[in-house]
Design a protein around this motif. Sequence first.
Motif, PDB file in Angstrom:
ATOM      1  N   ASP A 348      23.216  21.531  12.893  1.00 30.69           N
ATOM      2  CA  ASP A 348      24.075  22.511  13.691  1.00 30.69           C
ATOM      3  C   ASP A 348      25.485  21.853  13.218  1.00 30.69           C
ATOM      4  O   ASP A 348      25.773  21.611  12.089  1.00 30.69           O
ATOM      5  CB  ASP A 348      23.741  21.456  14.994  1.00 30.69           C
ATOM      6  CG  ASP A 348      25.053  21.470  15.961  1.00 30.69           C
ATOM      7  OD1 ASP A 348      24.664  22.300  16.909  1.00 30.69           O
ATOM      8  OD2 ASP A 348      26.259  21.019  15.928  1.00 30.69           O
ATOM      9  N   LEU A 386      23.478  30.994  11.654  1.00 32.24           N
ATOM     10  CA  LEU A 386      22.909  31.219  12.760  1.00 32.24           C
ATOM     11  C   LEU A 386      21.882  32.556  12.482  1.00 32.24           C
ATOM     12  O   LEU A 386      20.436  32.592  13.505  1.00 32.24           O
ATOM     13  CB  LEU A 386      23.674  31.256  13.752  1.00 32.24           C
ATOM     14  CG  LEU A 386      23.871  29.979  14.273  1.00 32.24           C
ATOM     15  CD1 LEU A 386      25.225  30.435  15.194  1.00 32.24           C
ATOM     16  CD2 LEU A 386      23.072  29.595  15.337  1.00 32.24           C
TER      17      LEU A 386
ATOM     18  N   VAL B  88      23.695  15.080  18.082  1.00 37.05           N
ATOM     19  CA  VAL B  88      22.524  16.043  16.547  1.00 37.05           C
ATOM     20  C   VAL B  88      22.064  15.080  15.849  1.00 37.05           C
ATOM     21  O   VAL B  88      23.000  13.766  15.370  1.00 37.05           O
ATOM     22  CB  VAL B  88      23.956  16.597  16.428  1.00 37.05           C
ATOM     23  CG1 VAL B  88      24.267  17.240  14.703  1.00 37.05           C
ATOM     24  CG2 VAL B  88      25.060  17.428  17.309  1.00 37.05           C
ATOM     25  N   GLN B 193      13.369  25.348  20.661  1.00 42.28           N
ATOM     26  CA  GLN B 193      14.499  25.208  20.895  1.00 42.28           C
ATOM     27  C   GLN B 193      15.237  26.600  21.419  1.00 42.28           C
ATOM     28  O   GLN B 193      15.838  26.798  22.255  1.00 42.28           O
ATOM     29  CB  GLN B 193      15.576  25.332  19.793  1.00 42.28           C
ATOM     30  CG  GLN B 193      15.650  23.507  19.547  1.00 42.28           C
ATOM     31  CD  GLN B 193      16.318  23.722  18.202  1.00 42.28           C
ATOM     32  OE1 GLN B 193      17.282  23.940  17.350  1.00 42.28           O
ATOM     33  NE2 GLN B 193      15.616  22.252  16.796  1.00 42.28           N
TER      34      GLN B 193
END
Lengths: 453, 204
Positions: A348, A386, B88, B193
């Motif tokens: 992330d 992404l 995370v 997800q």
Amino acid sequence: MIIGLDAFTTGIVGVCLLIVLVLLGVRVFAAAAISGFLGLLELKGWHVAASIAGQIPHSKTVTYPLSVLPLFILIGFLAFYAGLTSRLFEAARRWMGWVPGGLAVATVMATAGFAAVSGASTATAAVFSRVAIPDMLKNGYDRRLTAGVVAAGGTLASLIPPSAILVIYAIIVEQSVGKLLLAGFLPGLYSAVIYVVLIVGMCWWNPKLGRPISGFTWKQRFESIPGTLPIFVVVGIIFSAIYTGSATPTEAGALGAMVVFLFYVWRAFRENELSKMSGRLKEALIETARLSAMIFTLIWGVFLFVRFLGFAGLPAAFSAWVVTLDVPPIVIMICILLAYAVLGMFMDAIGMLILTLPVVYPAVIALGYDPIWFGIIVVKMAEICLITPPIGLNCFVVAGVTRDLTDDEGNSLQIPLQDVFRGIGPFFVADVITVAGLLAFPGIITWLPSLMD
Amino acid sequence: MVDKSSDHDDGLGRLLTRADRLLAPIEDALNLLSGLLIFGLMFLGMLQIVLRTVFRTPIFGYIDIVEATMVAFALLSISQVQRIGGHVRMEIVVGYLKGAALWAAETIGVAVQIVIVAILIPYSYNHFFRSWSFGDSTIDIELPTWPAKLLVPVMLGVLLIRLVIQLLGYIRLTVNPALTPVAVPVMKTVEQQAEDEIKGASAP
């Protein structure tokens, strides 16, 4: 003091331990906190280590600049639930439909506009998949182009303020939050313009990809404006507050959230949807609280590790070493950016930045780069991840949304994942050009914030 | 996650399901409280701007009040986020594991979390206790700092309970991977997800 290693070796061992734990899949906040604690234990003994560890979850979260984060997150969720997205797209297609690839251009404009109230990239891609893709396919647009533009458009959210990730960068490296937010604006627009140029060029060269749509009167165009007004108001508030220094980012965030909230209430009232509203508002608050807790937990966990790194002298040693390397700084910068590109495929973006910046940032500054400039570049890199295989979450989102979409006659509008990844290709090239432009002309980033001085 | 099926006939599975169902509503309530506080922060900021610009009398101690509530946003939802597997992490290795190996890795991960949280609870309590006994307060409006500091060990305590439930849940699965997972977040593939983002995006 437990094993008797010197400070530098302890630092290296601590970093290795952190890497192993993170690779094993331990939650990053806990991996960082325990590595930091054990490191402090070795360097300073139990008493100091325990006392520092006991203070950090409180002392590192009660800093006023961080209070802007939940408000920025709230603006995004409220804007989404208030249905600003479809209004934006409608306005953009009426105004921009006439150019080659007009609907794709309109999608970029609308995602850029939505980015001005939201900092969440994948959510933006998901929303616009529903809003823009059926319309583009109905007008005979190429499937790959259609998918690519939505996945890529989502990434604009992280640069155009309000952006949570830029606030986090500013706080970790102790730079002005206001300057970072201002700095993201032009690069965000510049990214959008590059996308638009690319789409117009592709569709002009091969009109089959996407034809212009026409037939809107000026009256229809101007009628589409009022529904998008909250966006302009929020942008205006945040900019004027930061630029003139008349309000703190937190206050500007509160005012921005209020504007979107009032717009939502007004709309729900007019459309007789007040009963639905309370449930959605609760959902928005719950999501905001979750995301805030996730970010704050990461921050204090990693700060415990950072405190240890400081005692071990590792960031200073790393930057001292980087400066002595016999290669031009730009080569080192490109290596750092490539490393981020690889790391970002597996992690992330916010976690990646919080974890790596304490070591990487001092080295980048020692090489003579501007702190604000580096922040924007790093965030742009994280966004490119992404849309890049193998993870490329935005591409999965687009493919997933289209699986459930049908046209008016019930035919499936599904765009398979491999087509989304092919469609994103040109936009990936556009992003590489964007980053090259930001490397060559740092003024695009630094000009606006420099006006604040 | 709360598992509503009752096809886990082992004693530990039943116990964990019950513990999970007891803790989950508390976590949800804390999470909602955190959301409401953020909503309140919006109104407070609004009020501050109006009072300052229109009436030239800003809220006395505005920054102190904001800072005091920040610990709440930071910590009230920490256990709920843990329950849904939201903190995370990197799944580059665990993403490839299956069966007992996966559950063993998850067990180690949660054990590491338990160690650090168990260390933090008493020492963050000490941090609270010092400010309680010295009567420590903020500079502007002399707001006592101890309530915010007390929230840290309390919320970490809730997190610790959640972690112990998850640890037992993972050990149960490591021992017998054929059982239905209960009271642990099940790892999501990137497709899942994406699916979650999509569900979230279809509301209005």
